[in-house]
Enzyme design. Sequence first.
Site, mmCIF file in Angstrom:
data_model
loop_
_atom_site.group_PDB
_atom_site.id
_atom_site.type_symbol
_atom_site.label_atom_id
_atom_site.label_comp_id
_atom_site.label_asym_id
_atom_site.label_seq_id
_atom_site.Cartn_x
_atom_site.Cartn_y
_atom_site.Cartn_z
ATOM 1 N N CYS A 120 -14.728 -17.787 -9.723
ATOM 2 C CA CYS A 120 -13.774 -16.695 -9.898
ATOM 3 C C CYS A 120 -13.027 -16.557 -8.590
ATOM 4 O O CYS A 120 -13.590 -16.804 -7.527
ATOM 5 C CB CYS A 120 -14.508 -15.394 -10.212
ATOM 6 N N CYS A 122 -11.691 -13.692 -7.291
ATOM 7 C CA CYS A 122 -11.550 -12.341 -6.715
ATOM 8 C C CYS A 122 -12.100 -12.189 -5.303
ATOM 9 O O CYS A 122 -11.614 -11.366 -4.538
ATOM 10 C CB CYS A 122 -12.116 -11.271 -7.641
ATOM 11 N N CYS A 130 -8.772 -11.548 -10.045
ATOM 12 C CA CYS A 130 -9.528 -12.756 -10.402
ATOM 13 C C CYS A 130 -8.642 -13.970 -10.659
ATOM 14 O O CYS A 130 -9.143 -15.041 -11.018
ATOM 15 C CB CYS A 130 -10.408 -12.467 -11.609
ATOM 16 N N LYS A 196 -17.844 -10.276 -21.026
ATOM 17 C CA LYS A 196 -17.883 -9.516 -19.772
ATOM 18 C C LYS A 196 -16.992 -8.292 -19.902
ATOM 19 O O LYS A 196 -15.782 -8.409 -20.108
ATOM 20 C CB LYS A 196 -17.415 -10.407 -18.622
ATOM 21 N N ARG A 206 -18.841 -4.878 -5.611
ATOM 22 C CA ARG A 206 -17.565 -5.096 -4.914
ATOM 23 C C ARG A 206 -17.704 -4.846 -3.421
ATOM 24 O O ARG A 206 -16.960 -5.407 -2.637
ATOM 25 C CB ARG A 206 -16.473 -4.271 -5.578
ATOM 26 N N ARG A 218 -9.416 -4.150 -13.540
ATOM 27 C CA ARG A 218 -9.576 -5.422 -14.242
ATOM 28 C C ARG A 218 -9.504 -5.274 -15.768
ATOM 29 O O ARG A 218 -9.888 -6.165 -16.503
ATOM 30 C CB ARG A 218 -10.908 -6.053 -13.865
ATOM 31 N N GLU A 234 -15.317 -13.779 -28.461
ATOM 32 C CA GLU A 234 -15.308 -14.387 -27.116
ATOM 33 C C GLU A 234 -16.395 -15.463 -27.014
ATOM 34 O O GLU A 234 -16.167 -16.540 -26.480
ATOM 35 C CB GLU A 234 -15.570 -13.319 -26.048
ATOM 36 N N LYS A 249 -22.616 -9.218 -20.119
ATOM 37 C CA LYS A 249 -22.652 -8.500 -18.844
ATOM 38 C C LYS A 249 -21.833 -7.226 -18.933
ATOM 39 O O LYS A 249 -20.706 -7.296 -19.427
ATOM 40 C CB LYS A 249 -22.065 -9.437 -17.793
ATOM 41 N N SER A 275 -25.020 -4.908 -10.566
ATOM 42 C CA SER A 275 -25.255 -4.137 -9.346
ATOM 43 C C SER A 275 -25.475 -2.645 -9.601
ATOM 44 O O SER A 275 -26.403 -2.056 -9.054
ATOM 45 C CB SER A 275 -24.081 -4.341 -8.385
ATOM 46 N N TYR A 314 -30.977 -8.676 -9.529
ATOM 47 C CA TYR A 314 -31.251 -8.547 -8.101
ATOM 48 C C TYR A 314 -32.738 -8.295 -7.863
ATOM 49 O O TYR A 314 -33.188 -8.311 -6.731
ATOM 50 C CB TYR A 314 -30.375 -7.432 -7.510
HETATM 51 C C1 PBG Z 1 -16.478 -11.514 -10.213
HETATM 52 C C2 PBG Z 1 -17.754 -10.873 -10.596
HETATM 53 C C3 PBG Z 1 -18.087 -9.498 -10.640
HETATM 54 C C4 PBG Z 1 -19.454 -9.440 -10.914
HETATM 55 C C5 PBG Z 1 -19.894 -10.735 -11.074
HETATM 56 N N1 PBG Z 1 -18.836 -11.604 -10.893
HETATM 57 C C6 PBG Z 1 -17.282 -8.304 -10.331
HETATM 58 C C7 PBG Z 1 -16.115 -7.967 -11.133
HETATM 59 O O1 PBG Z 1 -15.815 -8.556 -12.159
HETATM 60 O O2 PBG Z 1 -15.435 -7.051 -10.682
HETATM 61 C C8 PBG Z 1 -20.276 -8.177 -10.994
HETATM 62 C C9 PBG Z 1 -21.748 -8.338 -10.789
HETATM 63 C C10 PBG Z 1 -22.493 -7.092 -10.466
HETATM 64 O O3 PBG Z 1 -21.974 -5.970 -10.549
HETATM 65 O O4 PBG Z 1 -23.685 -7.216 -10.115
HETATM 66 N N2 PBG Z 1 -15.479 -11.518 -11.122
#
Ligand code: PBG
Length: 325
Positions: A120, A122, A130, A196, A206, A218, A234, A249, A275, A314
């Site tokens: 990605c 970003c 992204c 996602k 982030r 996004r 998807e 996710k 996260s 994590y």
């Molecule tokens: C990148 C990406 C993100 C996450 C994984 N890959 C952030 C986003 O899409 O803003 C989030 C993972 C997490 O919150 O643990 N595109």
Amino acid sequence: MSKFPTYRARRLRRTERLRAMVRETSLEPADLIAPLFVTYREGRHPVSAMPGVEQLSVEETAEEAARLESVGVGAVLLFGIPESKDAHGSGAYAAEGEVQRAVLAIKRCAKDLVVITDVCLCEYTDHGHCGLLTAEGEVDNDSTLELLARMAISHAEAGADIIAPSDMMDGRVAAIRQALDADGFTHVPIMSYAVKYASAFYGPFREAAESAPQFGDRRGYQMDPGNAAEGLREARMDIEEGADIIMVKPALPYLDVIQRVKQETGYPVAAYHVSGEYSMIKAAAERGWIDEERVMLETAQSIRRAGADLIITYYAGELAKLLGG
Ligand code: PBG
């Protein structure tokens, strides 16, 4: 209807051994994937919004990977934090980038660990989106595909075992599959972040990945949280384009989606406990409001019970230790 007193559900709940014998859901360290943040800086740098998570130098990443392998964790998922960012995210596909170097370093000291790389832009663009931007400031789908494919190739050249695109551009799985095949990487699987959501639960990530968008959000490319049928579309689209593993996710707010994707595709499904989900447990545990270890275990079990084969978390290292790895 009631079979009581013949049927007494409590009979099989009396001891831990009995409960373990009839437990429907299994949890193995090998099903766990640990996300790691590889920074261009030296040393280890704590992420304040994610207690227990640190940004790691290339060397520290390799050491951490070896520790995770020793407790039985199946895989790591690498994110890069480059020294400089630009409009084209050129750090993403630099042969000497931190992720590329980390893959090589891990392969030297943790030979059996599966190394997955996040694809990605970003973390690499100065605007934090992204993909490439049009003059109007929109994320341009089709011109981004070529850069994602370049990034995937550079990861495969470094030795990545699985490529994981998380950008949510349409057609990116096909673009990456074609590029990998054309360069002789027909054996490298794609784990697609197929389903996602545009989620508020990514907030702490982030900070960890230094990837917050500099304007807007996004929602123009990630999915609307209200949609489940679209998630199946998807998933099917990515499978048609060549995805080998389908990801959903975040995890807990979308257990229904995990279950449907698993049932309706039959493909290996990975769920990302993101996260914000992690940090909420940490914050409550720090205040003594919940038992962290039990909540961590129950969370992973519920994600598996919904139908996920793999869990990106994590907590991977701690969970693996708890499971006896
Ligand atoms: C990148 C990406 C993100 C996450 C994984 N890959 C952030 C986003 O899409 O803003 C989030 C993972 C997490 O919150 O643990 N595109």
